[in-house]
Scaffold this motif. Sequence first.
Motif, short mmCIF file in Angstrom:
data_model
loop_
_atom_site.label_atom_id
_atom_site.label_comp_id
_atom_site.label_asym_id
_atom_site.label_seq_id
_atom_site.Cartn_x
_atom_site.Cartn_y
_atom_site.Cartn_z
N GLN A 228 -0.17 -17.76 -10.57
CA GLN A 228 0.46 -18.43 -11.70
C GLN A 228 0.42 -17.61 -12.99
N ALA A 229 -0.26 -16.47 -12.97
CA ALA A 229 -0.40 -15.66 -14.18
C ALA A 229 0.94 -15.06 -14.60
N ASP A 230 1.08 -14.85 -15.89
CA ASP A 230 2.29 -14.22 -16.43
C ASP A 230 2.18 -12.69 -16.38
N GLU A 231 0.96 -12.18 -16.53
CA GLU A 231 0.71 -10.74 -16.49
C GLU A 231 -0.62 -10.51 -15.75
N VAL A 232 -0.72 -9.34 -15.12
CA VAL A 232 -1.95 -8.95 -14.42
C VAL A 232 -2.16 -7.46 -14.67
N PHE A 233 -3.40 -7.08 -14.94
CA PHE A 233 -3.70 -5.65 -15.00
C PHE A 233 -5.13 -5.41 -14.55
N VAL A 234 -5.40 -4.16 -14.14
CA VAL A 234 -6.74 -3.76 -13.70
C VAL A 234 -7.22 -2.61 -14.57
N THR A 235 -8.54 -2.46 -14.65
CA THR A 235 -9.12 -1.47 -15.56
C THR A 235 -10.31 -0.77 -14.92
N ASN A 236 -10.52 0.48 -15.30
CA ASN A 236 -11.81 1.15 -15.19
C ASN A 236 -11.80 2.34 -16.14
N SER A 237 -12.92 3.03 -16.25
CA SER A 237 -13.03 4.09 -17.24
C SER A 237 -12.06 5.24 -16.99
N LEU A 238 -11.76 5.51 -15.72
CA LEU A 238 -10.89 6.64 -15.39
C LEU A 238 -9.42 6.29 -15.53
N ILE A 239 -9.03 5.12 -15.00
CA ILE A 239 -7.62 4.76 -15.02
C ILE A 239 -7.22 4.08 -16.31
N ILE A 241 -6.01 1.40 -18.04
CA ILE A 241 -5.32 0.15 -17.72
C ILE A 241 -4.12 0.44 -16.83
N TRP A 242 -4.08 -0.25 -15.68
CA TRP A 242 -2.91 -0.21 -14.83
C TRP A 242 -2.31 -1.61 -14.76
N PRO A 243 -1.10 -1.81 -15.26
CA PRO A 243 -0.43 -3.10 -15.08
C PRO A 243 -0.13 -3.32 -13.60
N VAL A 244 -0.22 -4.56 -13.16
CA VAL A 244 0.11 -4.92 -11.78
C VAL A 244 1.48 -5.58 -11.77
N ILE A 245 2.38 -5.10 -10.93
CA ILE A 245 3.73 -5.66 -10.89
C ILE A 245 4.06 -6.30 -9.55
N ALA A 246 3.21 -6.10 -8.53
CA ALA A 246 3.51 -6.68 -7.21
C ALA A 246 2.24 -6.84 -6.39
N LEU A 247 2.27 -7.81 -5.48
CA LEU A 247 1.20 -8.03 -4.52
C LEU A 247 1.76 -7.74 -3.14
N HIS A 248 1.20 -6.74 -2.48
CA HIS A 248 1.71 -6.28 -1.19
C HIS A 248 1.74 -7.42 -0.16
N GLY A 249 2.83 -7.46 0.60
CA GLY A 249 2.96 -8.45 1.67
C GLY A 249 3.42 -9.81 1.21
N THR A 250 3.71 -9.95 -0.09
CA THR A 250 4.19 -11.21 -0.64
C THR A 250 5.43 -10.94 -1.49
N ASN A 251 6.06 -12.02 -1.93
CA ASN A 251 7.20 -11.89 -2.84
C ASN A 251 6.77 -11.97 -4.30
N LYS A 252 5.45 -12.00 -4.53
CA LYS A 252 4.96 -12.18 -5.89
C LYS A 252 5.17 -10.93 -6.73
N LYS A 253 5.76 -11.13 -7.91
CA LYS A 253 6.01 -10.05 -8.86
C LYS A 253 5.52 -10.47 -10.24
N TRP A 254 5.10 -9.49 -11.01
CA TRP A 254 4.76 -9.72 -12.42
C TRP A 254 5.45 -8.67 -13.26
N SER A 255 5.63 -8.98 -14.53
CA SER A 255 6.21 -8.01 -15.45
C SER A 255 5.10 -7.21 -16.13
#
Length: 272
Positions: A228-239, A241-255
């Motif tokens: 149900q989230a409008d936006e998703v992102f993941v973080t660590n010291s090296l990367i 911030i990486w925005p998440v735009i899709a979940l593999h194996g599903t039709n779920k997309k985020w902007s």
Amino acid sequence: MILINGQPETMLQVADRGLQYGDGLFETIPFRHGHLEYLTEHKERLLRGCERLQIDFNEMAALQRELDIVCKQVSGDGVIKIILTRGSGGRGYKPPKDSIPQRIISFHPLPDYPITHQSGITLQLCSTRLAKNPLLAGIKHLNRLEQVIARNEWDSADIAEGLMLNYDDELIEGTMSNVFLVSDGCLLTPNLSDGGIEGIMRQQVLGLACTLDIPHEIVTLTLDDLYQADEVFVTNSLIRIWPVIALHGTNKKWSHGDITKKIQKALDTAES
């Protein structure tokens, strides 16, 4: 380059408890533009881990001198990894009273992640679950087998990271990252009191949310919250911030949404 207790070395005693039992801690620190990023925060987390594991470590000054040596001798950007073990001991779980902690510092090239990851990645939902363990929650101890097994679940270069739940179906973290959701303008990240790593970049993002007046909460999250989230992102010291735009194996997309972009811009400004 590798230093063990300040000396150029590549071998560790077989009796070392880091090898025997995973009895130790580690930190992974980006080295960019001639300096170690967020070094103070990494050292503070290392000391919190020592306190939690009851490792009697009082050689932070020596560790800093060794970090300085490595930083002066390497060229270009990279990753410096610190491993701190309890030291050598005999067979059996009970730590020997006279063990001397071992300091291992190594330098590695920066991971060659595609530049496109900065504008959007695809996540894999891992079937491997994280156990609840409040005693070890938050710290970067050497026992990472859950993450190793989870990371072995995919080989596709199109999948950049895996998302992990615990056995209560609560969203916790990525295999190598912390996760954030944006719902109705509020920034959300999982409660890690029962498991997961309290990442240094997670800490920075929460601090930036305060500075930018972005509402934010540390809460229990589920897959429903993710979907149900409008936006998703993941973080660590090296990367960072990486925005998440899709979940593999599903039709779920985020902007790649406005709040994610706002935090990315603020982070870039703070680090410049």
